[in-house]
Write an enzyme that holds these catalytic residues in place. Structure first.
Site, PDB file in Angstrom:
ATOM      1  N   CYS A 393       0.826  -1.200   0.000  1.00 15.50           N
ATOM      2  CA  CYS A 393       0.000   0.000   0.000  1.00 15.50           C
ATOM      3  C   CYS A 393       0.869   1.263   0.000  1.00 15.50           C
ATOM      4  O   CYS A 393       1.428   1.615  -1.035  1.00 15.50           O
ATOM      5  CB  CYS A 393      -0.983  -0.043   1.164  1.00 15.50           C
ATOM      6  SG  CYS A 393      -2.432   0.956   0.846  1.00 15.50           S
ATOM      7  N   HIS A 527      -3.673  -4.987   0.486  1.00 12.63           N
ATOM      8  CA  HIS A 527      -3.087  -5.571   1.700  1.00 12.63           C
ATOM      9  C   HIS A 527      -3.184  -7.099   1.662  1.00 12.63           C
ATOM     10  O   HIS A 527      -4.123  -7.676   2.219  1.00 12.63           O
ATOM     11  CB  HIS A 527      -3.821  -5.039   2.932  1.00 12.63           C
ATOM     12  CG  HIS A 527      -3.515  -3.608   3.217  1.00 12.63           C
ATOM     13  ND1 HIS A 527      -2.460  -3.211   3.991  1.00 12.63           N
ATOM     14  CD2 HIS A 527      -4.113  -2.473   2.796  1.00 12.63           C
ATOM     15  CE1 HIS A 527      -2.420  -1.899   4.053  1.00 12.63           C
ATOM     16  NE2 HIS A 527      -3.420  -1.419   3.333  1.00 12.63           N
ATOM     17  N   GLU A 529      -1.640  -9.211   3.296  1.00 12.54           N
ATOM     18  CA  GLU A 529      -1.494  -9.831   4.620  1.00 12.54           C
ATOM     19  C   GLU A 529      -2.851 -10.144   5.253  1.00 12.54           C
ATOM     20  O   GLU A 529      -2.957 -11.031   6.096  1.00 12.54           O
ATOM     21  CB  GLU A 529      -0.662  -8.929   5.552  1.00 12.54           C
ATOM     22  CG  GLU A 529      -1.323  -7.652   6.057  1.00 12.54           C
ATOM     23  CD  GLU A 529      -1.212  -6.460   5.108  1.00 12.54           C
ATOM     24  OE1 GLU A 529      -1.037  -6.679   3.881  1.00 12.54           O
ATOM     25  OE2 GLU A 529      -1.342  -5.315   5.571  1.00 12.54           O
TER      26      GLU A 529
HETATM   27  N1  GLN Z   1      -1.672   6.674   3.055  1.00 11.15           N
HETATM   28  C1  GLN Z   1      -1.854   5.981   1.819  1.00 11.15           C
HETATM   29  C2  GLN Z   1      -3.230   6.204   1.235  1.00 11.15           C
HETATM   30  O1  GLN Z   1      -4.143   6.570   1.937  1.00 11.15           O
HETATM   31  C3  GLN Z   1      -1.612   4.495   2.001  1.00 11.15           C
HETATM   32  C4  GLN Z   1      -2.601   3.841   2.910  1.00 11.15           C
HETATM   33  C5  GLN Z   1      -2.146   2.509   3.405  1.00 11.15           C
HETATM   34  O2  GLN Z   1      -0.973   2.174   3.394  1.00 11.15           O
HETATM   35  N2  GLN Z   1      -3.072   1.710   3.897  1.00 11.15           N
HETATM   36  O3  GLN Z   1      -3.424   5.976   0.076  1.00 11.15           O
END
Ligand code: GLN
Length: 555
Positions: A393, A527, A529
């Site tokens: 992410c 994600h 995970e």
């Molecule tokens: N801060 C980034 C966004 O909002 C990544 C978010 C995250 O890693 N879950 O896009």
């Protein structure tokens, strides 16, 4: 309308309800206990469902600091929920849903919406019955053919916020009949070295408290550092009005995946079956858990992976990640030793001081600018030194920015999340498709529940490493982000050695990036995970750990 809309449905179903409360102190691992009980009931052939009722006033944990509440777990259907739902999924394999997580914030939101709508026909709105009915309706909602619905009540008995929940579950026993209900109370037996004894008094008090709310627990799960002597069990049973066989010892274990086996050996599932008058003759098949535990206990080797993030002081903030790496290790019969590195440290010292000894580098999800320079230094180190790299992410977004800055030479490349004028390689998403409908967001909109959340599909490039790892063209993974790599930089990125290996089905949103010039360098916008299980390790983690093992053999 104040009646319970879902009660009739539940009355016509067979599901039995198990309520798990906690007493004495917090952090006793109720979530793990609930998940483990569910898994041993599954091992007896029952269909289970797990739910979490959180008494705090936030609508969901989505806007809470990871320092406060640990990881925010995300379900396929886009609910931001307590990390215990992660335990539930990892142990039961049953995907959690929106209807498996409730908070007082959500309950009150519903009650107030109804009040504004005039549904209560002029009544004075009260905690009992209006709030408690809303809690009960949540418990009764979306029940289908489950044998057991396990509901964990967050917090500790005695918390003010928890009282409506205890009242509600007391009423559930009244609505459905006591024979369809089991109350399990998780407590602690502290060991006092000076006396050389386990102490039962806090447990007695906690049960008394529960009884004040009209709840007589049927089983006690007693966390303890040392085995509980039978005479102590007898004493607890007598004072707490519980069958002696239903005082279950929950001793500390070396790996969480041992918990189902340990509970079953203590007779927990057999006693649950007995409580409900179910056949408990046949032993459950726990071989799945035994195999996992054996692999964890006797690895063929060890590999070291650095996780470079911001919340490394509180490992609960990276719960699923920690587990997914363990699962990747299990699949390779290796122990994954995680080196948690606060990314800000890399900003003040040579990154090699921290990274030279690791075989893989992972930059997890995150929010906000602090610590991002350090994360990018870790990414640069991985890129330049052929260290396997997985960016999740925010980690993917920063990997893209790092390539733009340091390879493409666009020094101002950045993300609009930092609010500064920059080359907006990563920008706020204002429009995207969800199940055929357009999702629209605005710069100044609410923060809660408005990210791109839940399962979305990605289409993978034919000859990408990701395609090889997943073994299919289309995947579905869970998202939680507000910003996104802008597809218009695709050509520039390619020239800088980075390809977009996966995109949203409409081709507009980059979902995976890779560096084909590197042995293993992958960034994912989602994600992975969150979907990994000990008995079904996520392919990306299996492959990443494998790459790290290969790297360790070269050193
Ligand atoms: N801060 C980034 C966004 O909002 C990544 C978010 C995250 O890693 N879950 O896009």
């Amino acid at each position: 309308m104040t009646e319970l809309t879902n009660l009739d449905n539940v009355l016509s179903k067979k599901a039995k309800f198990i309520f798990i409360t906690g007493g004495v102190v917090s952090s006793l691992g109720k979530g793990l206990a609930s998940a483990s009980l569910a898994s041993i009931l599954q091992a007896r052939g029952f269909k289970v469902r797990l739910r979490k009722l959180d008494p705090y006033l936030n609508v969901d944990p989505g806007t809470m600091s990871p320092y406060q509440h640990g990881e925010v777990f995300v379900t396929d259907d886009g609910t931001e929920a307590d990390l215990d739902l992660g335990h539930y999924e990892r142990f039961s394999g049953v995907p959690a849903k929106r209807t498996d997580s409730i908070t007082t914030g959500k309950i009150y939101q519903r009650v107030i919406d109804k009040e504004r709508h005039g549904d209560y026909l002029g009544a004075t709105i009260q905690v009992i019955p209006h709030v408690t009915n809303e809690i009960k309706d949540f418990i009764y909602s979306d029940v289908t053919d489950e044998d057991f619905v396990l509901c964990e009540i967050g917090g500790t008995v005695g918390d003010i916020e928890g009282q409506p929940y205890l009242e509600a579950i007391r009423q559930v026993a009244y609505d459905l009949g006591r024979d369809r209900i089991m109350f399990i109370h998780v407590t602690l037996l502290p060991y006092i070295p000076a006396a050389g004894e386990l102490k039962t008094k806090p447990t007695q008090h906690s049960v008394k408290k529960l009884q004040e709310y009209g709840i007589q627990p049927d089983m006690l799960l007693c966390r303890s550092q040392t085995p509980i002597p039978q005479n102590e069990k007898r004493k607890i049973a007598l004072f707490c009005n519980i069958r002696e066989d239903n005082v279950i010892a929950a001793l500390d274990v070396d790996t969480i995946y041992q918990v189902p086996v340990a509970y079953s050996h203590e007779g927990m599932d057999a006693q649950v079956c007995k409580h409900f008058g179910l056949d408990c003759g046949k032993e459950p098949d726990l071989s799945k858990w035994e195999n996992i535990v054996n692999t964890i206990r006797c690895p063929e080797g060890e590999v070291k992976i650095a996780v470079v993030g911001k919340y490394t002081q509180l490992l609960e903030a990276y719960k699923s990640l920690n587990e997914a790496l363990t699962h990747g290790g299990i699949a390779n019969k290796y122990k994954v030793r995680i080196k948690w590195i606060d990314s800000e440290l890399l900003e003040h010292n040579d990154p090699a001081t921290y990274l030279a000894e690791v075989n893989g580098i992972l930059v997890p999800g995150g929010f906000g600018e602090r610590g991002t320079e350090g994360k990018m230094l870790a990414i640069k180190y991985a890129r330049e030194n052929n260290v396997p790299f997985l960016g999740i992410c925010f980690g993917m977004q920063l990997a893209v920015i790092e390539t733009m800055r340091n390879v493409a030479g666009i020094k101002t490349a950045g993300t609009t999340e930092f609010g500064k004028a920059c080359e907006p390689v990563v920008g706020l998403m204002t429009e995207w498709d969800k199940d055929g409908a357009k999702q629209i967001r605005h710069k100044d909109g609410d923060l809660g529940g408005t990210m791109r959340l839940g399962a979305y599909e990605s289409v993978l490039n034919k000859d990408s490493l990701a395609r090889k790892i997943y073994g299919k063209d289309k995947i579905s993974e869970r998202h939680r982000h507000r910003y996104e790599v802008n597809i218009k930089y695709e050509d520039q990125l390619r020239q800088a050695g980075m390809i977009i290996a996966g995109k949203s089905p409409d081709g507009k949103l980059p979902e995976i990036c890779e560096r084909p010039d590197h042995p293993w360098f992958i960034g994912v916008q989602f994600h992975p995970e969150l979907k990994s299980k000990p008995f079904a390790p996520h392919p990306l983690f299996v492959s990443f750990v494998k790459a790290a093992i290969d790297k360790s053999r070269l050193l």
